[in-house]
Design a protein around this motif. Sequence first.
Motif, PDB file in Angstrom:
ATOM      1  N   THR A 107       0.915  -1.173   0.010  1.00 31.29           N
ATOM      2  CA  THR A 107      -0.146  -0.070  -0.122  1.00 31.29           C
ATOM      3  C   THR A 107       0.914   1.224  -0.024  1.00 31.29           C
ATOM      4  OG1 THR A 107      -1.803  -1.024   1.154  1.00 31.29           O
ATOM      5  CG2 THR A 107      -1.792   1.134   1.379  1.00 31.29           C
ATOM      6  N   ILE A 108       0.833   2.096  -0.867  1.00 35.54           N
ATOM      7  CA  ILE A 108       1.294   3.330  -1.164  1.00 35.54           C
ATOM      8  C   ILE A 108       0.370   4.686  -1.058  1.00 35.54           C
ATOM      9  CG2 ILE A 108       2.912   4.825  -2.289  1.00 35.54           C
ATOM     10  CD1 ILE A 108       3.886   2.146  -3.548  1.00 35.54           C
ATOM     11  N   VAL A 109       0.670   5.473   0.041  1.00 37.21           N
ATOM     12  CA  VAL A 109      -0.071   6.617  -0.008  1.00 37.21           C
ATOM     13  C   VAL A 109       0.630   7.974  -0.316  1.00 37.21           C
ATOM     14  CG1 VAL A 109      -1.312   8.038   1.541  1.00 37.21           C
ATOM     15  CG2 VAL A 109      -1.430   5.604   2.056  1.00 37.21           C
ATOM     16  N   GLY A 110       0.208   8.618  -1.432  1.00 34.01           N
ATOM     17  CA  GLY A 110       1.015   9.827  -1.886  1.00 34.01           C
ATOM     18  C   GLY A 110       0.699  11.004  -1.135  1.00 34.01           C
ATOM     19  N   LYS A 111       1.572  12.096  -1.421  1.00 30.89           N
ATOM     20  CA  LYS A 111       1.662  13.198  -0.759  1.00 30.89           C
ATOM     21  C   LYS A 111       0.225  13.985  -1.116  1.00 30.89           C
ATOM     22  CE  LYS A 111       6.506  14.006  -0.345  1.00 30.89           C
ATOM     23  NZ  LYS A 111       7.436  14.912  -0.553  1.00 30.89           N
ATOM     24  N   ASP A 112      -0.341  13.705  -2.251  1.00 33.96           N
ATOM     25  CA  ASP A 112      -1.496  14.328  -2.768  1.00 33.96           C
ATOM     26  C   ASP A 112      -2.877  13.434  -2.167  1.00 33.96           C
ATOM     27  OD1 ASP A 112      -1.155  11.817  -4.027  1.00 33.96           O
ATOM     28  OD2 ASP A 112      -1.715  12.634  -6.047  1.00 33.96           O
ATOM     29  N   GLY A 113      -2.581  12.513  -1.320  1.00 31.17           N
ATOM     30  CA  GLY A 113      -3.743  11.959  -1.059  1.00 31.17           C
ATOM     31  C   GLY A 113      -4.150  10.520  -1.757  1.00 31.17           C
ATOM     32  N   SER A 114      -3.457  10.343  -2.661  1.00 28.03           N
ATOM     33  CA  SER A 114      -3.740   9.134  -3.679  1.00 28.03           C
ATOM     34  C   SER A 114      -3.363   7.939  -2.793  1.00 28.03           C
ATOM     35  CB  SER A 114      -3.108   9.206  -5.033  1.00 28.03           C
ATOM     36  OG  SER A 114      -1.655   9.512  -4.657  1.00 28.03           O
ATOM     37  N   VAL A 115      -3.951   6.732  -3.154  1.00 29.24           N
ATOM     38  CA  VAL A 115      -3.811   5.614  -2.493  1.00 29.24           C
ATOM     39  C   VAL A 115      -3.904   4.437  -3.678  1.00 29.24           C
ATOM     40  CG1 VAL A 115      -4.537   3.564  -0.784  1.00 29.24           C
ATOM     41  CG2 VAL A 115      -5.149   6.045  -0.460  1.00 29.24           C
ATOM     42  N   GLN A 116      -2.645   3.742  -3.500  1.00 32.21           N
ATOM     43  CA  GLN A 116      -2.300   2.574  -4.476  1.00 32.21           C
ATOM     44  C   GLN A 116      -1.948   1.424  -3.849  1.00 32.21           C
ATOM     45  OE1 GLN A 116       1.038   3.412  -7.126  1.00 32.21           O
ATOM     46  NE2 GLN A 116       0.749   1.473  -7.945  1.00 32.21           N
ATOM     47  N   GLN A 117      -2.731   0.418  -4.226  1.00 33.98           N
ATOM     48  CA  GLN A 117      -2.665  -0.989  -3.551  1.00 33.98           C
ATOM     49  C   GLN A 117      -2.419  -2.156  -4.294  1.00 33.98           C
ATOM     50  OE1 GLN A 117      -6.603  -0.876  -1.190  1.00 33.98           O
ATOM     51  NE2 GLN A 117      -5.495  -0.425   0.589  1.00 33.98           N
ATOM     52  N   GLN A 118      -1.799  -2.931  -3.835  1.00 31.90           N
ATOM     53  CA  GLN A 118      -1.515  -4.148  -4.775  1.00 31.90           C
ATOM     54  C   GLN A 118      -1.372  -5.513  -3.884  1.00 31.90           C
ATOM     55  OE1 GLN A 118       2.271  -3.934  -6.973  1.00 31.90           O
ATOM     56  NE2 GLN A 118       2.033  -5.749  -8.194  1.00 31.90           N
ATOM     57  N   THR A 119      -1.837  -6.664  -4.068  1.00 28.10           N
ATOM     58  CA  THR A 119      -1.814  -7.829  -3.669  1.00 28.10           C
ATOM     59  C   THR A 119      -1.710  -8.843  -4.513  1.00 28.10           C
ATOM     60  OG1 THR A 119      -4.094  -8.130  -3.507  1.00 28.10           O
ATOM     61  CG2 THR A 119      -3.125  -6.970  -1.684  1.00 28.10           C
ATOM     62  N   PHE A 120      -1.070 -10.013  -4.280  1.00 21.33           N
ATOM     63  CA  PHE A 120      -0.718 -10.816  -5.209  1.00 21.33           C
ATOM     64  C   PHE A 120      -0.621 -12.205  -4.537  1.00 21.33           C
ATOM     65  CE2 PHE A 120       3.482  -9.227  -4.143  1.00 21.33           C
ATOM     66  CZ  PHE A 120       4.102 -10.303  -3.814  1.00 21.33           C
ATOM     67  N   GLY A 121      -0.458 -13.405  -5.164  1.00 23.47           N
ATOM     68  CA  GLY A 121      -0.392 -14.527  -4.624  1.00 23.47           C
ATOM     69  C   GLY A 121      -0.191 -15.797  -5.772  1.00 23.47           C
ATOM     70  N   GLY A 122       0.513 -16.853  -5.349  1.00 22.30           N
ATOM     71  CA  GLY A 122       0.559 -17.730  -6.475  1.00 22.30           C
ATOM     72  C   GLY A 122       1.101 -19.399  -5.721  1.00 22.30           C
ATOM     73  N   SER A 123       0.992 -20.179  -6.571  1.00 21.04           N
ATOM     74  CA  SER A 123       0.920 -21.737  -5.942  1.00 21.04           C
ATOM     75  C   SER A 123       1.608 -22.321  -6.924  1.00 21.04           C
ATOM     76  CB  SER A 123      -0.074 -22.140  -5.115  1.00 21.04           C
ATOM     77  OG  SER A 123      -1.230 -22.057  -6.308  1.00 21.04           O
ATOM     78  N   GLN A 124       2.324 -23.420  -6.797  1.00 22.09           N
ATOM     79  CA  GLN A 124       3.052 -24.279  -7.654  1.00 22.09           C
ATOM     80  C   GLN A 124       2.792 -25.688  -6.906  1.00 22.09           C
ATOM     81  OE1 GLN A 124       5.427 -21.772  -6.896  1.00 22.09           O
ATOM     82  NE2 GLN A 124       4.156 -20.512  -8.447  1.00 22.09           N
ATOM     83  N   SER A 125       2.583 -26.791  -7.866  1.00 23.88           N
ATOM     84  CA  SER A 125       3.075 -28.180  -7.139  1.00 23.88           C
ATOM     85  C   SER A 125       3.186 -28.921  -8.175  1.00 23.88           C
ATOM     86  CB  SER A 125       1.783 -28.564  -6.668  1.00 23.88           C
ATOM     87  OG  SER A 125       0.612 -28.765  -7.477  1.00 23.88           O
ATOM     88  N   ALA A 126       4.074 -30.141  -7.924  1.00 22.05           N
ATOM     89  CA  ALA A 126       4.406 -31.115  -8.704  1.00 22.05           C
ATOM     90  C   ALA A 126       4.555 -32.519  -8.130  1.00 22.05           C
ATOM     91  CB  ALA A 126       5.924 -30.890  -9.218  1.00 22.05           C
ATOM     92  N   ASN A 127       4.200 -33.370  -9.101  1.00 13.81           N
ATOM     93  CA  ASN A 127       4.341 -34.979  -8.632  1.00 13.81           C
ATOM     94  C   ASN A 127       4.938 -35.899  -9.823  1.00 13.81           C
ATOM     95  OD1 ASN A 127       3.937 -37.400  -7.448  1.00 13.81           O
ATOM     96  ND2 ASN A 127       1.612 -37.640  -7.886  1.00 13.81           N
ATOM     97  N   ILE A 128       6.083 -35.878  -9.907  1.00 16.37           N
ATOM     98  CA  ILE A 128       7.020 -36.587 -10.818  1.00 16.37           C
ATOM     99  C   ILE A 128       7.596 -37.838 -10.557  1.00 16.37           C
ATOM    100  CG2 ILE A 128       8.764 -35.963 -12.672  1.00 16.37           C
ATOM    101  CD1 ILE A 128       6.301 -33.955 -12.705  1.00 16.37           C
ATOM    102  N   ALA A 129       7.316 -38.923 -11.317  1.00 18.55           N
ATOM    103  CA  ALA A 129       7.897 -40.111 -11.243  1.00 18.55           C
ATOM    104  C   ALA A 129       9.597 -39.802 -11.269  1.00 18.55           C
ATOM    105  CB  ALA A 129       7.568 -41.253 -12.280  1.00 18.55           C
TER     106      ALA A 129
END
Length: 246
Positions: free
Chosen positions: A58-80
């Motif tokens: 979350t970033i709040v600018g001096k002008d009062g603007s608000v910028q938000q960012q969220t992310f997520g990821g997942s990986q899985s493997a099942n290998i012989a």
Amino acid sequence: MGFLLVKCVFAVGLIYNVAIVHARPSSSDIIYFPPDDQVEHSMPVFEQSAASNTGSQTIVGKDGSVQQQTFGGSQSANIASDLSSGQLSATNTQQQSFQSGDKFQSQNQAQGQSASFGKDHQALSNANTDTKVVREGANVREQTSGGSGSSLQTAQGSQASQAQTNAESFKEEGKEGSRTTGSAQSQNLGMDGTGSTSNANTGSEKIVLADGTVITKSFGSSSSFQVSGNTKASSLAQSFSQSFGG
């Protein structure tokens, strides 16, 4: 005294020799392990792994603007262990938003992929979505899109398909409306030379003007092609319509 000493030494040596002889195994005591050649004991070992991550900012600018960012990821493997078969999958999500005064923007995205393979097949699939929203004063625009695809390959042939959709709605000074489009394709190919393909597309649009006039449009098309031995067949169809009303 000397005689007694010699006798004791001889007795000890005799006991030692007897113990050594009896400690040696005979041929009948040997254990034999036959080779493990059974099918159920020769199956590959599977190695599994998984990971995930999330984050936000979350970033709040001096002008009062608000910028938000969220992310997520997942990986899985099942290998012989011998790489003869396995499964893989991954997902990702991301959200972004920005607000400054009467202006607001947001975007949400998500993707997913999976794969499966073996000695006689290989399969792939994917899907994605994307949503965008922009508001500035009385003007509003929203867009959404989504797509998916899959493929399968075996000793008999291969199959593949994909689809895509898009939708948009807007409101601005003097008019408002919505648009949608969609498309789909598929393919089927055999090792014996047979095969078929098909395509389809659709779309529509509606606009309402400030004076109450309504404009609508729609279109559609489809085609297909098929081959089997010496026989070939194809088809094509198209449509379009438009109307004005008050």
